[in-house]
Design an enzyme around this catalytic site. Structure first.
Site, PDB file in Angstrom:
ATOM      1  CB  THR A   8      -0.939   0.045   1.207  1.00  0.00           C
ATOM      2  OG1 THR A   8      -1.991   0.922   0.905  1.00  0.00           O
ATOM      3  CG2 THR A   8      -0.263   0.491   2.452  1.00  0.00           C
ATOM      4  CE  LYS A  40      -4.316  -1.436   0.358  1.00  0.00           C
ATOM      5  NZ  LYS A  40      -3.255  -1.249  -0.570  1.00  0.00           N
ATOM      6  N   GLY A  52      -4.691   4.677   8.830  1.00  0.00           N
ATOM      7  CA  GLY A  52      -4.322   3.922   7.643  1.00  0.00           C
ATOM      8  C   GLY A  52      -3.177   3.000   8.009  1.00  0.00           C
ATOM      9  CB  SER A 131       5.235   0.402  -1.557  1.00  0.00           C
ATOM     10  OG  SER A 131       5.132  -0.826  -0.887  1.00  0.00           O
TER      11      SER A 131
END
Length: 179
Positions: A8, A40, A52, A131
């Site tokens: 994510t 998420k 999150g 990421s």
């Protein structure tokens, strides 16, 4: 060798008096996309706190549940809840093995919480994890500084920028706002 799940990009901010958080929907196992529309981000504590998560999904849900318990225990005191969660995360034998991060937003505070015991409260009220987090963070900083976009629009545009750059981020964006 164990495949690493990269799952994510999360971005949250407080801007012009409004707090919001957003995330992309992609879940990747190795070099394969296994899901496009994962959700998420969560509203917690009577919709007054946004959270999150990035990292291993099972680990993130464990931490999310623990954070929600802390919010209840400390009557919605976000600062105390994130500090206590980080303390537990660092010292508990089971929690210490969890591989995830949380981004937490209230109406006036932003935090990043990690398994190293870190509780980071950025001075500019912009948090990014996952990421493509640093791509989204850079885009959000410039949009806050040089645009008249709303908080929600900034999050969407910055996450779309991350999706254009990061192979572990897609353009299936979800955004939640504290009303």
């Amino acid at each position: 060798m164990k495949e690493k799940i990269k799952s994510t990009t999360i971005l949250g901010l407080i801007h012009k008096g409004q707090a919001a958080i957003g995330g992309d929907g992609q879940v990747t196992l190795g070099n394969t996309v296994v899901k496009h529309n994962s959700f998420k981000i969560r509203k917690l504590y009577n919709n007054k706190v946004l959270c999150g998560f990035a990292g291993s999904a099972a680990d993130a849900f464990t931490l999310l549940n623990r954070f929600e318990e802390k919010l209840e225990q400390y009557n919605g005191n976000v600062n105390r809840s994130v500090v206590e969660l980080a303390s537990d995360w660092r010292t508990d034998k089971f929690l210490r093995r969890l591989e995830a991060m949380l981004a937490v937003i209230s109406e006036d505070r932003t935090y990043i919480v990690s398994g190293n015991g870190d509780v980071i409260e950025p001075e500019d009220h912009i948090v990014a994890i996952g990421s493509g987090g640093m791509y989204a963070l850079a885009a959000a900083k410039m949009l806050v500084k040089y645009s008249d976009l709303s908080t929600k629009e900034i999050i969407k545009e910055a996450l779309n920028t991350a999706a254009d750059i990061c192979i572990y981020t897609n353009d299936k964006i979800n955004v939640e706002v504290i009303d």
